[in-house]
Design an enzyme around this catalytic site. Sequence first.
Site, short mmCIF file in Angstrom:
data_model
loop_
_atom_site.label_atom_id
_atom_site.label_comp_id
_atom_site.label_asym_id
_atom_site.label_seq_id
_atom_site.Cartn_x
_atom_site.Cartn_y
_atom_site.Cartn_z
N SER A 1 0.94 -1.17 -0.21
CA SER A 1 -0.05 0.03 0.04
C SER A 1 0.77 1.30 0.01
O SER A 1 2.09 1.18 0.47
CB SER A 1 -0.91 -0.13 1.31
OG SER A 1 -1.58 1.34 1.35
N TYR B 1 -1.92 -0.50 10.47
CA TYR B 1 -2.10 -0.70 9.29
C TYR B 1 -0.81 -0.14 8.41
O TYR B 1 -0.19 -0.86 7.64
CB TYR B 1 -3.57 -0.07 8.68
CG TYR B 1 -3.43 -0.30 7.04
CD1 TYR B 1 -3.75 -1.79 6.58
CD2 TYR B 1 -3.28 0.68 6.22
CE1 TYR B 1 -3.94 -1.82 5.19
CE2 TYR B 1 -3.37 0.22 4.79
CZ TYR B 1 -3.63 -0.86 4.41
OH TYR B 1 -3.96 -0.95 2.76
#
Length: 252
Positions: A139, A152
């Site tokens: 990501s 995250y």
Amino acid sequence: MTQCVLITGATSGFGLACARRFARAGWNLILTGRRSERLAEIERELGDYCKVLPLTLDVCDTQAVQKILAELPAPFDKITALINNAGLALGTEPAQQCDLQQWHQMIDTNIKGLTTVTHTLLPRLIETGAGTSIINIGSIAARWPYPGGNVYCGSKAFVEQFSLALRCDLQGTGVRVSCLAPGLSESEFTLVRTGGDQAAHDKLYAGANPIQPEDIAETCWWLASLPAHLNVNTLEIMPVRQAWSSFAIERK
């Protein structure tokens, strides 16, 4: 030889789109996910294109991963590509207000699950040799932190560095390793993160023309189809309408 791809988290989003893209190209599919009924639906959908092996599997269950992936039947025992897609984000609160269980669940899935699947399959991938691909879905959060990203962001930074280090270790085997880092992408991601808040989902993507799962699937297909002597180490993708913001400054 018919090629074979193993895709984790294949029941929705990026994983499902990848399954459809590789099936159209005639690759055999090993699809893992926790929802047996969805896997059965996908097998029925794609079975006319290729052979499909659906595996009901939680990547967080180390013993199950090792047992099931050690017993792959022919023609699924020779894997040409691994797409480590299973992952999730939970919660949007600042760290001091987060649920520790959600932190642990992200670590178990995004880090421990990915490494368990990879470690279990490495002997098979090395045996396949030149042109084999490991594609880890990272990501932009790995490099561009944001409020509420906390664990995250940290887990995706791990994915990127693990990918680079793994590439070092696999030099000479012919196995390629890529970290694909998407930006704003429209899928079940925000619904899962917010516990099903449809309004939050709609607000995030409204007017943004975000990345679609099919875009990531096409990119994964390209990575896996490159000539065997080429490796894309990291690839960061954003929608055109997304860019970086200025630094946050507290003023008194």
